[in-house]
Design a protein around this motif. Structure first.
Motif, short mmCIF file in Angstrom:
data_model
loop_
_atom_site.label_atom_id
_atom_site.label_comp_id
_atom_site.label_asym_id
_atom_site.label_seq_id
_atom_site.Cartn_x
_atom_site.Cartn_y
_atom_site.Cartn_z
N LYS A 11 5.11 14.47 3.94
CA LYS A 11 4.34 14.27 2.70
C LYS A 11 5.15 13.57 1.61
O LYS A 11 4.97 13.82 0.42
CB LYS A 11 3.82 15.61 2.16
N LYS A 12 6.00 12.65 2.03
CA LYS A 12 6.74 11.83 1.08
C LYS A 12 6.05 10.48 0.96
O LYS A 12 5.72 9.85 1.96
CB LYS A 12 8.19 11.65 1.54
N GLN B 84 0.84 -1.19 0.00
CA GLN B 84 0.00 0.00 0.00
C GLN B 84 0.88 1.25 0.00
O GLN B 84 1.99 1.26 0.52
CB GLN B 84 -0.91 0.02 1.22
N ARG B 85 0.33 2.32 -0.56
CA ARG B 85 1.06 3.60 -0.65
C ARG B 85 0.60 4.51 0.48
O ARG B 85 -0.59 4.81 0.61
CB ARG B 85 0.82 4.25 -2.00
N PHE B 86 1.57 4.98 1.31
CA PHE B 86 1.27 5.87 2.43
C PHE B 86 2.13 7.13 2.30
O PHE B 86 3.14 7.15 1.60
CB PHE B 86 1.57 5.19 3.77
N ASN C 199 -2.08 5.87 9.45
CA ASN C 199 -2.04 6.85 10.53
C ASN C 199 -0.66 6.92 11.17
O ASN C 199 -0.15 8.00 11.48
CB ASN C 199 -3.09 6.51 11.59
N GLN C 200 -0.06 5.75 11.40
CA GLN C 200 1.26 5.72 12.03
C GLN C 200 2.33 6.35 11.13
O GLN C 200 3.20 7.09 11.61
CB GLN C 200 1.65 4.28 12.38
N PHE C 201 2.28 6.06 9.85
CA PHE C 201 3.26 6.64 8.93
C PHE C 201 3.06 8.14 8.80
O PHE C 201 4.03 8.89 8.61
CB PHE C 201 3.16 5.96 7.56
N GLY C 202 1.81 8.58 8.85
CA GLY C 202 1.53 10.01 8.73
C GLY C 202 2.02 10.82 9.91
O GLY C 202 2.15 12.05 9.81
#
Length: 291
Positions: free
Chosen positions: A81-82, A74-76, A125-128
């Motif tokens: 914002k990378k 999946q793309r996160f 959410n965690q990656f954000g």
């Protein structure tokens, strides 16, 4: 008598059939529930031999071992914002048989379909909330532990599933970003290569210049030494000749004259123009000098 035996056999067969349909076994790797016309009457049957009423009761068994959900990449987006492409997997097992059955009807595919979006949302959410460095190396273990604790509460309550572990197999950049990063890395490596080549050429020129200087110094020293040796040899030869000449000057003059005559008249084509009274012919005219 014959009819009674036949009836007894039929009765025994019916009893055996009813008995076999009334007993069931739950394996140690399984969880089971008992249904009465589709309604749960026993939500967690332990392993072993159990009894049921044929036709009235239905038994559903589920695998209680640890299962693996291998999610699609999946793309996160990270905090800056990378974009990153994350490939992950989940280890889970049934915690509440009743909740699991009610949420998934006991179908593992349904369970995976319900679990996957929850895991993806948690990862998003965690990656954000973290930077690229933190998700790649700095805080990955903390990220996974925190996500596992949060999702475990939700999946137990909604799906009857216990999340044992959530792991990220790999984190990649999107293809378009990977190409740009590759080009930037390639440009940087080429720049470094040019710097190394330039430094190498500079070092090589210094080594060649030093080698040429040492060569010139060695040649000059060798020439100086050879000239010194030649000078010493000439001096020694001159001293030897002088000493020999002093022992018998007349004989030395006569010997030198003979050598001069031999070298001069060696070729018949040579022509000499000299005066008759030249000293060159002294030993030819005056025989007394030959004694």
């Amino acid at each position: 008598m014959h009819s009674k035996s036949f009836s007894a056999l039929i009765l025994i067969a019916l009893v055996a059939m009813v008995g076999s349909n009334s007993l069931f076994i739950v394996d140690e790797t399984e969880r089971a529930i008992k249904l009465k016309f589709g309604e749960i009457v026993d939500a967690d049957i332990p392993p072993g031999l159990h009894f049921k009423v044929p036709v009235l009761h239905t038994i559903r068994k589920f695998d209680s071992r640890v299962m693996t959900l291998d999610s699609r990449p999946q793309r996160f987006l990270t905090l800056e914002k990378k974009a990153v492409v994350v490939d992950s997997f989940v280890k889970w097992r049934i915690a509440n048989v009743q909740e699991y059955y009610q949420a998934t009807s006991g179908d593992e595919l349904v369970a995976a379909r319900l679990l996957a979006p929850r895991v993806d949302e948690g990862l998003r959410n965690q990656f954000g909330e973290r930077t690229m460095y933190e998700v790649v190396s700095g805080e990955r273990d903390e990220l996974m532990s925190e996500l596992n604790e949060r999702l475990n509460v939700i999946t137990k309550a909604e799906l009857g599933i216990e999340l044992l572990d959530i792991r990220v197999k790999r984190i990649d950049l999107p293809p378009e970003v990977s190409h740009a990063v590759y080009e930037r890395m390639n440009t940087e490596r080429q720049r470094e290569a040019r710097e190394h080549r330039s430094q190498g050429k500079e070092l090589a020129e210094g080594i060649r210049a030093d080698a040429d200087r040492q060569k010139q110094v060695l040649l000059a020293e060798a020439f100086r030494e050879s000239e010194r040796i030649k000078g010493e040899g000439d001096a020694t030869a001159a001293a030897t000749y002088a000493k020999a000449y002093q022992q018998d000057p007349e004989f030395y003059s006569f010997l030198r004259s003979l050598e001069a005559y031999r070298n001069t008249f060696n070729s018949k084509n040579d022509i000499m123009v000299l005066q008759p009274d030249s000293e060159f012919f002294n030993y030819m005219k005056d025989s007394s000098k030959q004694k």
